[in-house]
Scaffold this active site. Structure first.
Site, PDB file in Angstrom:
ATOM      1  N   SER A 141       0.862  -1.184   0.000  1.00  0.00           N
ATOM      2  CA  SER A 141       0.000   0.000   0.000  1.00  0.00           C
ATOM      3  C   SER A 141       0.896   1.231   0.000  1.00  0.00           C
ATOM      4  O   SER A 141       2.046   1.157   0.469  1.00  0.00           O
ATOM      5  CB  SER A 141      -0.869   0.011   1.261  1.00  0.00           C
ATOM      6  OG  SER A 141      -1.514   1.267   1.401  1.00  0.00           O
ATOM      7  N   TYR A 154      -1.539   0.064  10.594  1.00  0.00           N
ATOM      8  CA  TYR A 154      -1.707  -0.343   9.192  1.00  0.00           C
ATOM      9  C   TYR A 154      -0.437  -0.007   8.392  1.00  0.00           C
ATOM     10  O   TYR A 154       0.060  -0.853   7.628  1.00  0.00           O
ATOM     11  CB  TYR A 154      -2.928   0.374   8.601  1.00  0.00           C
ATOM     12  CG  TYR A 154      -3.257  -0.018   7.173  1.00  0.00           C
ATOM     13  CD1 TYR A 154      -3.842  -1.246   6.877  1.00  0.00           C
ATOM     14  CD2 TYR A 154      -2.991   0.850   6.115  1.00  0.00           C
ATOM     15  CE1 TYR A 154      -4.151  -1.594   5.569  1.00  0.00           C
ATOM     16  CE2 TYR A 154      -3.291   0.509   4.808  1.00  0.00           C
ATOM     17  CZ  TYR A 154      -3.883  -0.717   4.535  1.00  0.00           C
ATOM     18  OH  TYR A 154      -4.178  -1.068   3.235  1.00  0.00           O
TER      19      TYR A 154
HETATM   20  N1  LIG Z   1      -8.655  -0.037  -1.235  1.00  0.00           N
HETATM   21  C1  LIG Z   1      -7.537   0.652  -1.170  1.00  0.00           C
HETATM   22  O1  LIG Z   1      -7.530   1.883  -1.362  1.00  0.00           O
HETATM   23  C2  LIG Z   1      -6.234  -0.046  -0.878  1.00  0.00           C
HETATM   24  C3  LIG Z   1      -5.054   0.688  -1.026  1.00  0.00           C
HETATM   25  C4  LIG Z   1      -3.833   0.081  -0.790  1.00  0.00           C
HETATM   26  C5  LIG Z   1      -3.785  -1.248  -0.419  1.00  0.00           C
HETATM   27  N2  LIG Z   1      -4.937  -1.945  -0.267  1.00  0.00           N
HETATM   28  C6  LIG Z   1      -4.801  -3.342   0.117  1.00  0.00           C
HETATM   29  O2  LIG Z   1      -5.433  -4.139  -0.865  1.00  0.00           O
HETATM   30  C7  LIG Z   1      -5.892  -5.361  -0.283  1.00  0.00           C
HETATM   31  C8  LIG Z   1      -7.364  -5.550  -0.614  1.00  0.00           C
HETATM   32  O3  LIG Z   1      -8.089  -4.478  -0.029  1.00  0.00           O
HETATM   33  P1  LIG Z   1      -9.536  -4.030  -0.489  1.00  0.00           P
HETATM   34  O4  LIG Z   1      -9.522  -2.555  -0.500  1.00  0.00           O
HETATM   35  O5  LIG Z   1      -9.959  -4.786  -1.678  1.00  0.00           O
HETATM   36  O6  LIG Z   1     -10.365  -4.454   0.822  1.00  0.00           O
HETATM   37  P2  LIG Z   1     -11.694  -5.292   1.057  1.00  0.00           P
HETATM   38  O7  LIG Z   1     -12.046  -5.037   2.481  1.00  0.00           O
HETATM   39  O8  LIG Z   1     -12.685  -5.012   0.008  1.00  0.00           O
HETATM   40  O9  LIG Z   1     -11.190  -6.805   0.906  1.00  0.00           O
HETATM   41  C9  LIG Z   1     -10.379  -7.414   1.864  1.00  0.00           C
HETATM   42  C10 LIG Z   1     -10.441  -8.916   1.676  1.00  0.00           C
HETATM   43  O10 LIG Z   1      -9.571  -9.529   2.653  1.00  0.00           O
HETATM   44  C11 LIG Z   1     -10.295 -10.584   3.265  1.00  0.00           C
HETATM   45  N3  LIG Z   1      -9.788 -10.866   4.606  1.00  0.00           N
HETATM   46  C12 LIG Z   1      -9.788 -10.046   5.693  1.00  0.00           C
HETATM   47  N4  LIG Z   1      -9.303 -10.717   6.756  1.00  0.00           N
HETATM   48  C13 LIG Z   1      -8.997 -11.972   6.335  1.00  0.00           C
HETATM   49  C14 LIG Z   1      -8.476 -13.129   6.953  1.00  0.00           C
HETATM   50  N5  LIG Z   1      -8.185 -13.166   8.253  1.00  0.00           N
HETATM   51  N6  LIG Z   1      -8.280 -14.227   6.198  1.00  0.00           N
HETATM   52  C15 LIG Z   1      -8.605 -14.232   4.888  1.00  0.00           C
HETATM   53  N7  LIG Z   1      -9.109 -13.176   4.250  1.00  0.00           N
HETATM   54  C16 LIG Z   1      -9.311 -12.056   4.971  1.00  0.00           C
HETATM   55  C17 LIG Z   1     -11.743 -10.135   3.286  1.00  0.00           C
HETATM   56  O11 LIG Z   1     -12.595 -11.229   3.472  1.00  0.00           O
HETATM   57  C18 LIG Z   1     -11.850  -9.480   1.911  1.00  0.00           C
HETATM   58  O12 LIG Z   1     -12.117 -10.466   0.940  1.00  0.00           O
HETATM   59  C19 LIG Z   1      -5.586  -5.248   1.207  1.00  0.00           C
HETATM   60  O13 LIG Z   1      -4.375  -5.897   1.498  1.00  0.00           O
HETATM   61  C20 LIG Z   1      -5.457  -3.747   1.416  1.00  0.00           C
HETATM   62  O14 LIG Z   1      -4.667  -3.445   2.533  1.00  0.00           O
HETATM   63  C21 LIG Z   1      -6.153  -1.377  -0.490  1.00  0.00           C
END
Ligand SMILES: NC(=O)c1ccc[n+]([C@@H]2O[C@H](COP(=O)([O-])OP(=O)(O)OC[C@H]3O[C@@H](n4cnc5c(N)ncnc54)[C@H](O)[C@@H]3O)[C@@H](O)[C@H]2O)c1
Length: 256
Positions: A141, A154
């Site tokens: 991220s 985070y």
């Molecule tokens: N959305 C953003 O702006 C953004 C930016 C940078 C990084 N990210 C990273 O991208 C990745 C996906 O994020 P997103 O925005 O799609 O979030 P989201 O909340 O839509 O999806 C997160 C997923 O992780 C799963 N998850 C959570 N805890 C878990 C566990 N203990 N075991 C298995 N699965 C688990 C959830 O079930 C879900 O499917 C994450 O690692 C997040 O940190 C997101």
């Protein structure tokens, strides 16, 4: 840039970025094993994509539980005979300063974001060593590089992954290619949750944020999925140990 016929695991594959990856890889003809702790969503996504003729299997997996992570990798091997690549994307987000966090918060964020990645790598390594090849993409991220306000836990968890990616690259050179994928602001349920703390209506807030991003829009899960598909493919064979940034130019901005 093909991943057709490849056996690919996606964690956190049933929401946001991971769901985008599951859909995109399936459409590209990959054999997809998608995992998360969202059983209902996972089964619905599996059924929808299977009905459309794709090869998708949902496996309930809590990434903080080593036995479940081991079983996930095993299941992909049983189903498809091998694992060509994995997108380690599952993530947990929580807001607060160090004074506000308790052990539960630490265990949640570090457990999913750091230990979850560590465990997936641990159980993929023997499979990749035996096969002589395999790709691991780890979602970091911009939080790994910027001190976002009230994001100490985070940010620290995502920074740890940058080091993990380097070490995995060195320790498993020759058979495991590890690459970081660093999204910026992506329109997902996690982003919507982070927007709850603001007084503004979400549409207004997103429009304001989009104006600050050099490409003038939020990222979409498909943006990340397309980059991930490239990184999984043989065309990205010389990319290892580093991180690919997908943040619309955000990190190029001056700090004031
Ligand atoms: N959305 C953003 O702006 C953004 C930016 C940078 C990084 N990210 C990273 O991208 C990745 C996906 O994020 P997103 O925005 O799609 O979030 P989201 O909340 O839509 O999806 C997160 C997923 O992780 C799963 N998850 C959570 N805890 C878990 C566990 N203990 N075991 C298995 N699965 C688990 C959830 O079930 C879900 O499917 C994450 O690692 C997040 O940190 C997101």
């Amino acid at each position: 840039m093909s991943i057709e016929g490849r056996s690919i695991i996606i964690t956190g594959g049933t929401s946001g970025i991971g769901e985008g990856c599951t859909r995109h890889f399936a459409e590209l003809g990959a054999k997809v094993v998608t995992a998360s702790i969202q059983r209902e969503e996972g089964e619905a996504l599996q059924d929808e994509l299977r009905d459309a003729g794709h090869d998708v299997t949902f496996v309930y997996t809590d990434m903080t539980d080593e036995a479940q992570v081991a079983a996930l990798v095993q299941r992909a091997v049983e189903l498809h005979g091998r694992v060509d690549g994995a997108c380690s994307n599952a993530g947990a987000w929580i807001e607060g300063t160090v004074e506000e966090f308790n052990d539960r918060a630490w265990d949640l964020v570090m457990g999913v974001n750091v230990r979850g990645n560590f465990l997936l790598a641990k159980h993929l390594v023997p499979v990749y060593r035996e096969q002589g090849e395999g790709v691991l993409i780890i979602t970091t991220s911009t939080a790994a590089y910027v001190g976002f306000p009230a994001h100490a836990l985070y940010c620290a968890s995502k920074s740890a992954l940058v080091a993990l990616i380097r070490c995995l690259t060195k320790d498993h050179a020759g058979y495991m290619r590890t690459v970081g994928l660093c999204p910026g602001t992506i329109d997902t349920p996690m982003l919507a949750k982070s927007a709850e703390g603001f007084d503004q209506p979400i549409d207004e807030l997103y429009a304001e944020v989009a104006q600050k991003i050099p490409v003038k829009r939020l990222g979409q899960p498909e943006d990340v999925a397309k980059a991930a598909a490239f990184l999984l493919s043989d065309d990205a064979g010389f990319i290892a140990g580093s991180t690919v940034f997908l943040e619309g130019g955000t990190l190029a901005l001056p700090p004031w």
